[in-house]
Design an enzyme around this catalytic site. Structure first.
Site, PDB file in Angstrom:
ATOM      1  N   HIS A 171     -30.567  21.582  30.609  1.00  0.00           N
ATOM      2  CA  HIS A 171     -31.056  21.028  31.879  1.00  0.00           C
ATOM      3  C   HIS A 171     -30.225  21.511  33.066  1.00  0.00           C
ATOM      4  O   HIS A 171     -30.644  21.363  34.216  1.00  0.00           O
ATOM      5  CB  HIS A 171     -31.108  19.494  31.823  1.00  0.00           C
ATOM      6  CG  HIS A 171     -29.761  18.822  31.885  1.00  0.00           C
ATOM      7  ND1 HIS A 171     -29.089  18.393  30.763  1.00  0.00           N
ATOM      8  CD2 HIS A 171     -28.973  18.501  32.934  1.00  0.00           C
ATOM      9  CE1 HIS A 171     -27.953  17.823  31.123  1.00  0.00           C
ATOM     10  NE2 HIS A 171     -27.856  17.880  32.436  1.00  0.00           N
ATOM     11  N   ASP A 201     -31.023  20.256  24.050  1.00  0.00           N
ATOM     12  CA  ASP A 201     -30.421  20.394  25.376  1.00  0.00           C
ATOM     13  C   ASP A 201     -29.167  21.272  25.355  1.00  0.00           C
ATOM     14  O   ASP A 201     -28.133  20.927  25.940  1.00  0.00           O
ATOM     15  CB  ASP A 201     -30.090  19.021  25.961  1.00  0.00           C
ATOM     16  CG  ASP A 201     -29.977  19.053  27.486  1.00  0.00           C
ATOM     17  OD1 ASP A 201     -30.308  20.101  28.071  1.00  0.00           O
ATOM     18  OD2 ASP A 201     -29.547  18.046  28.070  1.00  0.00           O
ATOM     19  N   SER A 280     -22.185  17.690  33.468  1.00  0.00           N
ATOM     20  CA  SER A 280     -23.089  18.117  32.403  1.00  0.00           C
ATOM     21  C   SER A 280     -22.749  19.527  31.941  1.00  0.00           C
ATOM     22  O   SER A 280     -22.563  20.435  32.759  1.00  0.00           O
ATOM     23  CB  SER A 280     -24.540  18.075  32.889  1.00  0.00           C
ATOM     24  OG  SER A 280     -24.952  16.757  33.120  1.00  0.00           O
TER      25      SER A 280
END
Length: 437
Positions: A171, A201, A280
């Site tokens: 993402h 992911d 992230s």
């Protein structure tokens, strides 16, 4: 404080001869105090407690004619030497530069506890492995119609090997036209996408950087993690360069959904180490500095850290990265069905996965699984409800995904379904996803 060589030798001579002073002479000196910006210096003061006796008045008595005694007593020589030395030292201190007095000030080293030193060392050793990723998108100016590349997001990542492979979250790079990777020394390189796994992911990038600038992160294991052990997260939250947050493992074997496909990710690590937007894709480390997970998501209504963060375990990441580096894709087996939400099945009062659609070109359609449909009168006819795969009970979609993750492409599995009022066992040969074949 700067002292010339001549004055230094004079001072050393003074201290060398001071041991030979007679006991009748006692010196007392005040210490030097340095204050900024004004430096006050107290010069040494000499106190002579037993001065030499005054010269006696010559007697009027007639003496025979003789040469005078020119010898000087040793006590007078010592007193004269002390007086000259004190004047020379005072003059030297007077003409010296006060600003250089800081050279005599010894800074006490900062005292850190053992655990603090370990944390500092961990950050210093692993920071060179963490990178900053910028996601660029092509947009057209509404007035000039010029095509521009503007940043649409950013995140973190880490160096996987000396070949220039960078691991991050999918993402972080989703929807990017171009990607740029900034290393710890602030050098920036254009990155290419090697491959990605939307379901888990995870994404792998490649940069053409010198090998001496690439510092692979040490990879650990996540199978033996314990709740309560310390963890450390390094990343670039809100664009801030290389930030360290600490915490503990709050829980194990959690489950979250992939931001791209909604497919559940099992065995996720829960931590209270602060994870914010920009973290992230960054590494989650144990106390030895080994990688144990990728920081992926947080649970927060406000979007900021609420003390509930999630990281994909390194044991899951390891296999995915190996496939992406070798093949550029991940071959994950599927049944080839679309199933109803779990809430809909619970309302029917049954346990399992309701098949909404099983295309004839897919593995389940080829094996004969039936889809949900309507009859000529518009009444709903339920399709097969999967209750187990290879003897493992299936109560919801997460159970089905978890079982399939343990299977391989081309493997034959036995699917038990509830069809109408009876159960049937149907063999199905698993196939890869159409876009991964």
């Amino acid at each position: 404080m700067a002292i010339t060589s001549s004055s230094s030798s004079l001072i050393s001579t003074f201290f060398f001869h001071s041991s030979s002073f007679p006991r009748s002479i006692i010196t007392k000196s005040k210490s030097l105090h340095f204050h900024s910006p004004t430096h006050s210096i107290s010069h040494p003061t000499l106190f002579l407690l037993n001065p030499p006796p005054p010269p006696q008045t010559p007697s009027t008595k007639t003496q025979p004619l003789s040469l005078p005694n020119l010898s000087i007593p040793k006590t007078c020589l010592d007193s004269l030497f002390i007086f000259c030395t004190s004047i020379a030292l005072s003059f030297t201190l007077f003409i010296s530069n006060p600003d250089s007095a800081s050279a005599f000030v010894v800074t006490t080293p900062r005292k850190l506890q053992t655990d603090e030193l370990a944390t500092v060392r961990l950050f210093q050793e692993n920071t060179p492995s963490v990178v900053y990723i910028t996601n660029l998108a092509v947009k057209q100016d509404a007035f000039t119609l010029d095509v521009l590349e503007v940043p649409q997001g950013s995140g973190s990542g880490f160096v996987w090997d000396k070949d220039g492979h960078i691991v991050t979250n999918y993402h972080v790079i989703r929807g990017a036209s171009d990607l740029r990777v900034t290393l710890a020394d602030q050098s920036t390189y254009d990155a290419k996408v090697v491959g990605f796994d939307q379901d888990k992911d995870v994404a792998v990038l490649s940069v053409d950087a010198p090998k001496d600038k690439l510092r692979p992160i040490p990879v650990g294991v996540s199978a033996d993690l314990l709740v309560g052990q310390k963890v450390y997260a390094i990343g670039n939250p809100f664009g801030l360069d290389h930030t360290l947050t600490t915490g503990v493992i709050s829980g194990l074997r959690r489950e979250i959904s992939s931001a791209a496909t909604g497919r559940p990710i099992q065995d996720v690590i829960q931590t209270d180490a602060a994870i914010n937007p920009g973290n992230s894709g960054g590494p989650l480390l144990d106390s030895s500095g080994n990688l144990i997970g990728i920081n992926t998501a947080i649970y927060s209504p406000s979007g900021a850290s609420s003390g509930v963060g999630f990281s994909i375990p390194v044991d899951t990441v390891n296999g995915i990265v190996d496939q992406l580096v070798k093949f550029g894709k991940v071959t994950r087996p599927i049944l080839g069905i679309k199933f109803a939400p779990d809430q809909s099945v619970e309302q029917l009062g049954v346990s399992g996965v309701l098949v909404l659609d099983a295309p004839a070109t897919g593995p389940a359609g080829k094996a004969g699984l039936q889809s949900t449909k309507r009859d000529a009168y518009g009444r709903l006819i339920l399709g097969d409800i999967i209750t187990s795969v290879n003897g493992k009970k299936v109560t919801n979609g997460s159970d089905l995904y978890r079982i399939l993750d343990q299977c391989e492409v081309g493997e034959k599995v036995v699917v038990e379904v509830l069809r109408g009022d009876h159960k049937e066992k149907i063999p199905v040969i698993l196939e890869p996803k159409a876009d991964e074949s």
